[in-house]
Design a protein around this motif. Sequence first.
Motif, PDB file in Angstrom:
ATOM      1  N   PRO A  51       0.697  -1.052   0.128  1.00  0.00           N
ATOM      2  CA  PRO A  51      -0.150  -0.061  -0.353  1.00  0.00           C
ATOM      3  C   PRO A  51       0.739   1.266  -0.003  1.00  0.00           C
ATOM      4  CG  PRO A  51       0.089  -1.128   2.038  1.00  0.00           C
ATOM      5  CD  PRO A  51       0.527  -2.029   1.166  1.00  0.00           C
ATOM      6  N   ARG A  55      -1.720   0.575  -5.451  1.00  0.00           N
ATOM      7  CA  ARG A  55      -3.205   0.442  -5.256  1.00  0.00           C
ATOM      8  C   ARG A  55      -3.764  -0.646  -6.046  1.00  0.00           C
ATOM      9  NH1 ARG A  55      -6.696   3.766  -9.068  1.00  0.00           N
ATOM     10  NH2 ARG A  55      -4.843   4.688 -10.479  1.00  0.00           N
ATOM     11  N   ALA A  80      -6.450  -3.240   3.156  1.00  0.00           N
ATOM     12  CA  ALA A  80      -6.138  -3.144   1.852  1.00  0.00           C
ATOM     13  C   ALA A  80      -6.508  -2.264   1.140  1.00  0.00           C
ATOM     14  CB  ALA A  80      -5.501  -4.313   1.050  1.00  0.00           C
TER      15      ALA A  80
END
Length: 451
Positions: A51, A55, A80
């Motif tokens: 992260p 993305r 996430a």
Amino acid sequence: MNAPTPLTPASALVNVGLDPLLFLRQLYDVAVLRALPLHNTAAHLPTPPDPAKGRTLVLGAGKAGGAMAQAVEALWPQNAPLSGLVVTRYGHTPPRPAGLPERIEVVEASHPVPDAAGLHAAERILALTQGLTADDLVLCLISGGGSALLTLPAEGISLQVKQDINRQLLASGANIAEMNCLRKHLSRIKGGRLAAACAPARVVTLTISDVPGDDPSIIASGPTVADATSCADALAILQRYAIAVPPEVEQALRSGAWETPKPGSPVFAGHTVRMIATPQQSLEAAASAARAQGLNAYILSDEIEGESREVGKVHAALARATAKGLGPFQKPCVILSGGETTVTIKPQPAGTPKGRGGRAGEFCLGLAQALQEQPGVWALAADTDGIDGIEDNAGAQVAPDTLVRAQVLGMKVDEHLQRNDAYGFFEPLGDLVITGPTHTNVNDFRAMLVV
């Protein structure tokens, strides 16, 4: 979709008189349950990117798109990052489970003929690929129906032209591979072009197969998969089925101007495709359920194609032989098949009522006609997405007394076949199979019970 009712033992079915059509409906439910995204997705999810660097973007299209998106939302790590956009058919977004946060937007559009909502969704999906980096992950959720739902006409083609071509294709008798070959070459997003737009991000495609042979380049016209077909192939299909197109469309295909990304192209480097549900798996689930109750079960194939009514006649011949103790199948048994048949819409004289129905219904018309009221044979044919063509039924069912009951109502199967009117035949009989959207799609399911 609720879990199916436990199946009744074969001895009760054959000797005590349980409704055989209810039994076949239960097998259909088993087949659909096997293909639901939530049951099949976890093992195929990739590891989320770091992260701090990248993305995860979810993009997708298809009749199972809403359920696939919810499955990813339920299974993806809550810490996430996850966002994206998926388009599904009108009415095919499943109810959201309580407490499940919405991280992926789901929108709806028209199928099988595309509309402005599908065009807008495709434009938005393509726009979301801007700015992706090599550290990003694109998770593509692809299922049958995506060809119409993810519509973005090639430069110079209007939506209206695309709609007209689609209508002609649907009535032509072309098989799904032929239709999708043409669709790829008339699009700015299909035939691997979505994958090209995602570069340099890593792309993982999760797909539910609704095509014979499970070729991912055909499912939803393969937006993230290399295309081995050519503009010349697409032009040949236009000519084979006499599809009328504007001169500029034919010229672009002749020149190769709308060629698709091919196998070996660097835009597909590092991309993976993971098949999470297939027609064969659903047929095997239904066969296992039948065998567990003491019935013999045989799977003909999950790749059967051809004119629906003719496929129905072939199935009828097998069922009649089995009922008479001939051939390779031993009764009492269930004979199963899948695939994607076609219906060629026949021109009708002026004033003739418009026929209604889809592939499964027309299969059942051909089957009923050829069974000739054979005792001891029942059948059900339905699309696993819950919609047969554009009607509200999934398919239809056939019993030994189908033609007799139709005759009492003044209906002749030949006349309904002539005008492709399966819905108008089976509705008065109470023999439509109505399920509503199932939120998955592994194409045709056909089952015959022979006792």
